[in-house]
Design an enzyme around this catalytic site. Structure first.
Site, PDB file in Angstrom:
ATOM      1  N   GLN A  84      11.179 -16.777 -17.907  1.00 29.55           N
ATOM      2  CA  GLN A  84       9.890 -16.951 -18.581  1.00 29.55           C
ATOM      3  C   GLN A  84       9.321 -18.365 -18.406  1.00 29.55           C
ATOM      4  O   GLN A  84      10.052 -19.290 -18.046  1.00 29.55           O
ATOM      5  CB  GLN A  84      10.064 -16.684 -20.073  1.00 29.55           C
ATOM      6  CG  GLN A  84      10.420 -15.256 -20.411  1.00 29.55           C
ATOM      7  CD  GLN A  84      10.499 -15.042 -21.907  1.00 29.55           C
ATOM      8  OE1 GLN A  84      11.538 -14.737 -22.437  1.00 29.55           O
ATOM      9  NE2 GLN A  84       9.373 -15.218 -22.591  1.00 29.55           N
ATOM     10  N   HIS A  85       8.052 -18.490 -18.701  1.00 27.22           N
ATOM     11  CA  HIS A  85       7.345 -19.770 -18.937  1.00 27.22           C
ATOM     12  C   HIS A  85       7.037 -20.629 -17.715  1.00 27.22           C
ATOM     13  O   HIS A  85       6.186 -21.518 -17.804  1.00 27.22           O
ATOM     14  CB  HIS A  85       8.116 -20.687 -19.908  1.00 27.22           C
ATOM     15  CG  HIS A  85       8.559 -20.063 -21.179  1.00 27.22           C
ATOM     16  ND1 HIS A  85       7.688 -19.584 -22.124  1.00 27.22           N
ATOM     17  CD2 HIS A  85       9.823 -19.839 -21.673  1.00 27.22           C
ATOM     18  CE1 HIS A  85       8.389 -19.112 -23.148  1.00 27.22           C
ATOM     19  NE2 HIS A  85       9.682 -19.248 -22.895  1.00 27.22           N
ATOM     20  N   ASP A 239      12.226 -12.045 -18.373  1.00 26.09           N
ATOM     21  CA  ASP A 239      13.607 -11.532 -18.276  1.00 26.09           C
ATOM     22  C   ASP A 239      14.142 -11.015 -19.612  1.00 26.09           C
ATOM     23  O   ASP A 239      14.818  -9.981 -19.660  1.00 26.09           O
ATOM     24  CB  ASP A 239      14.568 -12.544 -17.621  1.00 26.09           C
ATOM     25  CG  ASP A 239      14.584 -13.919 -18.260  1.00 26.09           C
ATOM     26  OD1 ASP A 239      13.883 -14.146 -19.269  1.00 26.09           O
ATOM     27  OD2 ASP A 239      15.323 -14.782 -17.738  1.00 26.09           O
TER      28      ASP A 239
HETATM   29  O1  LIG Z   1      12.781 -19.680 -21.763  1.00 27.94           O
HETATM   30  C1  LIG Z   1      13.433 -18.668 -21.976  1.00 27.94           C
HETATM   31  C2  LIG Z   1      13.062 -17.749 -23.078  1.00 27.94           C
HETATM   32  O2  LIG Z   1      12.004 -18.198 -23.856  1.00 27.94           O
HETATM   33  C3  LIG Z   1      14.614 -18.373 -21.108  1.00 27.94           C
HETATM   34  O3  LIG Z   1      15.384 -17.318 -21.618  1.00 27.94           O
HETATM   35  C4  LIG Z   1      14.162 -18.109 -19.690  1.00 27.94           C
HETATM   36  O4  LIG Z   1      13.505 -16.849 -19.622  1.00 27.94           O
HETATM   37  C5  LIG Z   1      15.306 -18.230 -18.685  1.00 27.94           C
HETATM   38  O5  LIG Z   1      16.249 -17.238 -18.782  1.00 27.94           O
HETATM   39  P1  LIG Z   1      17.672 -17.178 -18.051  1.00 27.94           P
HETATM   40  O6  LIG Z   1      17.507 -17.614 -16.654  1.00 27.94           O
HETATM   41  O7  LIG Z   1      18.613 -18.036 -18.822  1.00 27.94           O
HETATM   42  O8  LIG Z   1      18.049 -15.725 -18.136  1.00 27.94           O
END
Ligand SMILES: O=C(CO)[C@@H](O)[C@H](O)COP(=O)(O)O
Ligand SMILES: Nc1ncnc2c1ncn2[C@@H]1O[C@H](COP(=O)(O)OP(=O)(O)O)[C@@H](O)[C@H]1O
Length: 474
Positions: A84-85, A239
């Site tokens: 995300q983000h 994700d």
């Molecule tokens: O920033 C967030 C949720 O807000 C993280 O959960 C990212 O989405 C990255 O996820 P992973 O790579 O650790 O699965």
């Protein structure tokens, strides 16, 4: 990894493009059997920022698809779940103007604080569902505009990681409500981009992707890719939202993910509006909401401590007196972007194994602290079913024991190892068949897996960590 193709019906592809790697699963739509998988690693910059060239994701996706052999060319639909983000800025040809700034890049902390000061936490929580921290895309855009104005001015499209890949697959400039809810410029009360905010931060709305609703599809695969002609491309999502689909979560049941990030989340019928900033008010990909708390320091931080100590990650020892807050990347929950790792309580008889256990304890403590707040958003009774634990860390005994000791809850580890990719496959199957995600997840039995009984709550460790926490913010 492969399986004989003759006996299978419709097949879909689910993609997890997360921080450290891309994973692809080819899944039988009827049974949920994983027929083949692929994985390819990403590179993430170290030092002050955390960046990855989006072309790395695209190459990794093609490599992981290739590892599924014949299934990539047979599958009838594909969906991408992505970290995300992240801020992806593209030129008119869809090429990245600079590497993507990732969710765990805390250089944007001053911009996040300025945005919160300017409008107030209540304004953000009520309109957007979240008080933005350094992770949110709006803070990253503000950083870019301040530090690299030429790149911001040259941008002809702004995307999230999953949008970038969905567009490469389909040619469509789209996102979905799950992932867009982590930008900070999409209002969760009206489900629209906030044009006044966009004007304020100098981001033209036409640079942003169209937001698809639950069940809408991005399009079909472009010509020239090693995928089946006419295969459907689903909207994709973030994700965590993909994993929530994969698990078929219902209100009251929480999931905890142990990966690069630690996350804890549940689905909710109520829209989250937490002014404290602990709970992010994300939207769920299939409608409804996904209150979530996220830490920056989870598996990578603990692996780093193990490496520093020269121990294997399972070489932990019980007891002792340390409190370890492994905030090596700064921290998001609690919001301490400038924090660093903090170790207290060392004695002559402290062992290296106890220090390593301390790192697990600190990582899990920060995450579990938000669990009750996440579950409270829905307002219904929390489920007494075990806490679902997923992500790479769920394969580790020390991780599971730590969660059990510090939560006092039973935990369940789904046998299906890759819940984000599986959730993306669920979304692809929904797009193909029109069935609800919950029906597909139930048919596939995605949560089935070993249940580990609850352990007594380790209150001495919890007390030591609670005492150490104010030191991290000093
Ligand atoms: O920033 C967030 C949720 O807000 C993280 O959960 C990212 O989405 C990255 O996820 P992973 O790579 O650790 O699965
Ligand atoms: N057997 C294992 N035991 C404990 N941790 C593991 C194991 N296998 C992988 N991991 C951890 O899983 C992490 C990757 O998890 P993953 O969920 O794939 O991350 P991400 O989705 O953020 O890329 C690695 O940092 C590693 O520490």
């Amino acid at each position: 990894m492969g399986s004989d193709s003759a006996s299978h019906g419709s097949v879909v592809l689910g993609v997890d493009s997360s921080t450290q790697s891309t994973k692809v699963l080819a899944v039988d739509v009827e049974t949920g059997e994983v027929l083949a998988s692929g994985q390819a690693r990403h590179t993430v910059s170290t030092g002050a920022g955390r960046e990855t060239d989006p072309e790395v994701w695209w190459s990794a996706l093609q490599s992981a698809l290739g590892q599924t052999g014949e299934w990539a060319g047979r599958a009838e639909a594909i969906s991408v779940g992505g970290q995300q983000h992240g801020l992806v800025v593209l030129d008119a040809q869809g090429r990245a103007l600079r590497p993507a700034m990732l969710w765990n890049d805390v250089r944007s902390a001053p911009q996040a604080a300025a945005l919160v000061d300017k409008y107030g936490a209540g304004h953000w929580a009520q309109r957007f569902g979240s008080v933005p921290g350094a992770s949110f895309t709006v803070s990253k855009w503000a950083w870019l505009a301040e530090h690299e104005p030429a790149a911001a001015e040259a941008a002809r499209a702004v995307r999230l990681p999953h949008d970038f890949l969905t567009e490469r697959l389909s040619g469509a400039g789209v996102t979905d409500r799950g992932d867009v809810s982590g930008t900070g410029w999409w209002r969760s009360d009206t489900e629209r981009y906030d044009e006044a905010l966009l004007a304020e931060i100098g981001l033209a709305p036409e640079l942003l992707p169209t937001v698809l609703g639950p069940g809408e599809q991005a399009g079909t695969v472009r010509d020239g890719l090693p995928l089946r002609a006419g295969a459907l491309v689903a909207a994709g999502t973030g994700d965590n939202a993909a994993a929530a689909l994969g698990l078929g979560l219902t209100p009251g049941r929480a999931a905890l993910s142990l990966g690069t990030s630690g996350t804890v989340y549940a689905v909710s019928r109520q829209r989250p509006t937490d002014t404290s900033g602990v709970v992010a008010g994300f939207a769920a990909a299939d409608g409804g909401w996904l209150p979530l708390a996220c830490t920056l320091n989870c598996t990578l931080a603990v692996d780093k401590v193990a490496a520093l100590l020269g121990r294997e990650r399972e070489d932990v020892e019980p007891g002792g007196s340390v409190a370890f807050l492994p905030f090596l990347d700064g921290e998001r929950t609690p919001n301490l972007p400038y924090a660093s790792g903090l170790l207290t309580g060392l004695r002559h008889d402290t062992t290296a194994g106890q220090v390593l256990q301390g790192a697990y304890d600190g990582a899990v403590y920060a995450l579990l602290g938000a669990l009750d707040q996440v579950l409270a958003v829905d307002g219904g009774a929390p489920s007494d079913e075990p806490l679902l634990v997923i992500g790479g860390g769920s394969r580790g005994v020390a991780w599971l024991e730590t969660v059990r000791r510090l939560s006092g809850r039973a935990v369940q580890v789904p046998e299906a190892g890759e819940l984000v990719a599986l959730g993306a496959a669920v979304q692809a199957a929904c797009t193909l068949t029109g069935e609800p995600a919950s029906a597909i997840a139930a048919r596939w039995g995605t949560t089935s897996g070993r249940v580990h009984a609850a352990l007594p709550l380790d209150t001495p460790t919890l007390s030591r960590l609670a005492s150490a926490m104010p030191l991290a913010s000093a």
